[in-house]
Design a protein around this motif. Structure first.
Motif, short mmCIF file in Angstrom:
data_model
loop_
_atom_site.label_atom_id
_atom_site.label_comp_id
_atom_site.label_asym_id
_atom_site.label_seq_id
_atom_site.Cartn_x
_atom_site.Cartn_y
_atom_site.Cartn_z
N LYS A 21 11.91 53.01 4.26
CA LYS A 21 11.37 53.81 5.36
C LYS A 21 10.18 54.66 4.94
O LYS A 21 9.29 54.92 5.73
N CYS A 22 10.14 55.08 3.68
CA CYS A 22 9.02 55.89 3.20
C CYS A 22 7.72 55.08 3.25
O CYS A 22 6.69 55.58 3.72
N SER A 23 7.76 53.84 2.75
CA SER A 23 6.57 52.99 2.79
C SER A 23 6.16 52.71 4.23
O SER A 23 4.98 52.67 4.55
N CYS A 24 7.16 52.51 5.09
CA CYS A 24 6.89 52.22 6.49
C CYS A 24 6.18 53.41 7.16
O CYS A 24 5.16 53.23 7.84
N CYS A 33 -4.67 55.18 3.45
CA CYS A 33 -4.18 55.81 2.22
C CYS A 33 -3.20 54.89 1.49
O CYS A 33 -3.23 54.77 0.27
N LEU A 34 -2.32 54.22 2.27
CA LEU A 34 -1.37 53.27 1.66
C LEU A 34 -2.12 52.13 1.00
O LEU A 34 -1.78 51.71 -0.11
N TRP A 101 -1.66 45.53 8.15
CA TRP A 101 -0.91 46.74 7.81
C TRP A 101 0.48 46.38 7.30
O TRP A 101 0.98 46.98 6.34
N CYS A 102 1.12 45.38 7.93
CA CYS A 102 2.44 44.94 7.44
C CYS A 102 2.31 44.34 6.04
O CYS A 102 3.20 44.49 5.20
N HIS A 108 3.22 47.14 -1.05
CA HIS A 108 3.65 48.43 -1.59
C HIS A 108 5.13 48.37 -2.00
O HIS A 108 5.49 48.82 -3.09
N ARG A 109 5.96 47.79 -1.15
CA ARG A 109 7.39 47.65 -1.48
C ARG A 109 7.58 46.76 -2.70
O ARG A 109 8.39 47.04 -3.59
#
Length: 177
Positions: A21-24, A33-34, A101-102, A108-109
């Motif tokens: 959820k944090c990455s989301c 930024c991500l 974005w996904c 990232h995950r």
């Protein structure tokens, strides 16, 4: 000879935002930024994803349509190849084009997972063996007897059984300033 390891799947799916959820939330509220974080965590320049934001405007000014974000595609392919993840360039292009974005959230995950589960691959190859060239042997030439005088043979050089390796040949060095 390169070692071939079996290909694996992505740790989470493309739409697996509920698994982290944090990455989301990070991707939803501040995806640029991500994207920069993913680029930095992968070892590339953190500003690389800015190309994805600026490229369409620059290329459109010259009349060239750009629909594939170059940084997202490059990072996705790089992560896939580094960690041996199944996929193809065609799938990477489609994912980077239509679900950018996904895609950044998934990368990232994946990087977080790989960092937590750091796998060490030990290369157990034997140490290289260095062989010296065979020594050059000297053998006398056969003595020929002449009736009135005796011929003294000159030494003859014999070639080694195998040629010397280039690594063992010393070349004179020339230094110029």
């Amino acid at each position: 000879m390169a070692m071939v390891y079996p290909l694996t799947d992505w740790n989470t799916g493309l739409f697996g935002c509920c698994e982290d959820k944090c990455s989301c939330c990070y991707g939803f509220f501040c995806c640029p930024c991500l994207a920069c974080t993913v680029s930095g965590n992968f070892g590339e320049n953190g500003c690389l994803p800015i190309c994805d934001m600026c490229s369409p405007a620059i290329t459109a000014a010259f009349g060239i349509p750009l629909c594939v974000p170059p940084a997202a595609l490059a990072l996705r392919v790089g992560i896939r190849h580094k960690y041996g993840i199944k996929g193809s360039l065609c799938k990477d292009i489609a994912t980077s084009c239509f679900c950018e974005w996904c895609s950044y959230c998934q990368m990232h995950r994946e990087l977080k997972y790989r960092k937590q589960n750091n796998t060490v691959i030990v290369n157990m190859q034997p140490a290289p063996v260095m062989m010296a060239p065979a020594p050059v042997m000297m053998a006398p030439a056969p003595v020929m007897m002449a009736p009135a005088r005796m011929m003294v043979p000159a030494p003859v050089m014999m070639a080694p059984v195998y040629p010397a390796q280039p690594a063992f040949v010393n070349y004179p060095a020339v230094i110029t300033m």
